[in-house]
Design an enzyme around this catalytic site. Sequence first.
Site, short mmCIF file in Angstrom:
data_model
loop_
_atom_site.label_atom_id
_atom_site.label_comp_id
_atom_site.label_asym_id
_atom_site.label_seq_id
_atom_site.Cartn_x
_atom_site.Cartn_y
_atom_site.Cartn_z
N ARG A 60 -18.58 -8.40 -56.37
CA ARG A 60 -18.38 -7.05 -56.11
C ARG A 60 -19.73 -6.26 -56.25
NH1 ARG A 60 -14.23 -5.94 -60.43
NH2 ARG A 60 -14.01 -7.96 -60.77
N GLU A 97 -15.08 -10.42 -69.75
CA GLU A 97 -13.80 -9.95 -70.19
C GLU A 97 -12.83 -10.96 -70.29
OE1 GLU A 97 -12.55 -6.06 -68.69
OE2 GLU A 97 -11.11 -5.68 -70.65
O1 PRP Z 1 -19.68 -6.58 -68.25
P1 PRP Z 1 -18.62 -7.89 -67.93
O2 PRP Z 1 -17.73 -8.08 -68.98
O3 PRP Z 1 -19.67 -8.99 -67.85
O4 PRP Z 1 -17.92 -7.76 -66.62
C1 PRP Z 1 -18.30 -7.23 -65.43
C2 PRP Z 1 -18.34 -8.08 -64.48
O5 PRP Z 1 -17.09 -8.55 -64.17
C3 PRP Z 1 -16.68 -8.32 -62.87
O6 PRP Z 1 -17.03 -9.62 -61.99
P2 PRP Z 1 -16.37 -10.87 -61.79
O7 PRP Z 1 -16.99 -11.94 -62.84
O8 PRP Z 1 -14.84 -10.69 -61.94
O9 PRP Z 1 -16.59 -11.32 -60.29
P3 PRP Z 1 -16.33 -10.71 -58.80
O10 PRP Z 1 -17.47 -9.51 -58.67
O11 PRP Z 1 -16.75 -11.65 -57.99
O12 PRP Z 1 -15.08 -10.06 -58.78
C4 PRP Z 1 -17.52 -7.18 -62.23
O13 PRP Z 1 -17.91 -7.50 -60.87
C5 PRP Z 1 -18.90 -7.60 -62.86
O14 PRP Z 1 -19.73 -8.33 -62.66
N1 ADE Z 2 -11.11 -4.28 -66.38
C1 ADE Z 2 -12.02 -4.71 -65.47
N2 ADE Z 2 -11.54 -4.27 -64.14
C2 ADE Z 2 -12.36 -4.55 -63.03
N3 ADE Z 2 -13.39 -5.41 -63.03
C3 ADE Z 2 -13.61 -6.10 -64.48
N4 ADE Z 2 -14.66 -6.78 -64.63
C4 ADE Z 2 -14.72 -6.97 -66.16
N5 ADE Z 2 -13.60 -6.22 -66.71
C5 ADE Z 2 -12.93 -5.48 -65.68
#
Ligand code: PRP
Ligand code: ADE
Length: 172
Positions: A60, A97
């Site tokens: 993302r 998370e």
């Molecule tokens: O601050 P944090 O607790 O580390 O969470 C934030 C991260 O979580 C999500 O990514 P995700 O790992 O879900 O991957 P994606 O972008 O491929 O959906 C989001 O895009 C951030 O990169």
């Molecule tokens: N609550 C949340 N919603 C969307 N993206 C996330 N990445 C980590 N926590 C998230």
Amino acid sequence: MELKSLIRDITDFPQPGILFRDITTLIGNPQGLRHTIDLLDEKCRSANLIPDYIVGMESRGFIFATPLAYQLNAGFVPIRKPGKLPAPVYSVSYDLEYGTDSLEIHQDAIAPQSKVLIVDDLLATGGTAQATVELLHKIEAQIIGCAFAIELIALKGREKLPNIPIISLIEY
Ligand SMILES: O=P(O)(O)OC[C@H]1O[C@H](OP(=O)(O)OP(=O)(O)O)[C@H](O)[C@@H]1O
Ligand SMILES: Nc1ncnc2[nH]cnc12
């Protein structure tokens, strides 16, 4: 334009107890996408965060990092999940998370001491951003700041990024 109204809340995704802030409804809206990138651009310029490179985290993060790099005349450097980058990499494991993962960067992605801005869609616990900071230390980048579209304040991600200027647009 109220960006928050374009973000969709999904309960119990990807696992029970997580309130997922879904950006697909924001980026699928033409004005929403444009306004988000324009605001990030304005906030970076007014905070004097003008990088040589923007790094964005898969997947993302790529959505916001690349157009912002274009706007700020910076290069874009991808931080990717394991096994995706073809040339030699540095790797760091981290908690988020809802689980754990690793991130990688090409060892030769930037010239040492280049000014780098970290961009992701969302700051939650800060695990992803902290891992990215560690990767950037390995390649001797000069980290000038972080920018996020969304910040989940209660999860205190900022505490994992001490002494780094942080911009966010939408707070929960
Ligand atoms: O601050 P944090 O607790 O580390 O969470 C934030 C991260 O979580 C999500 O990514 P995700 O790992 O879900 O991957 P994606 O972008 O491929 O959906 C989001 O895009 C951030 O990169
Ligand atoms: N609550 C949340 N919603 C969307 N993206 C996330 N990445 C980590 N926590 C998230």
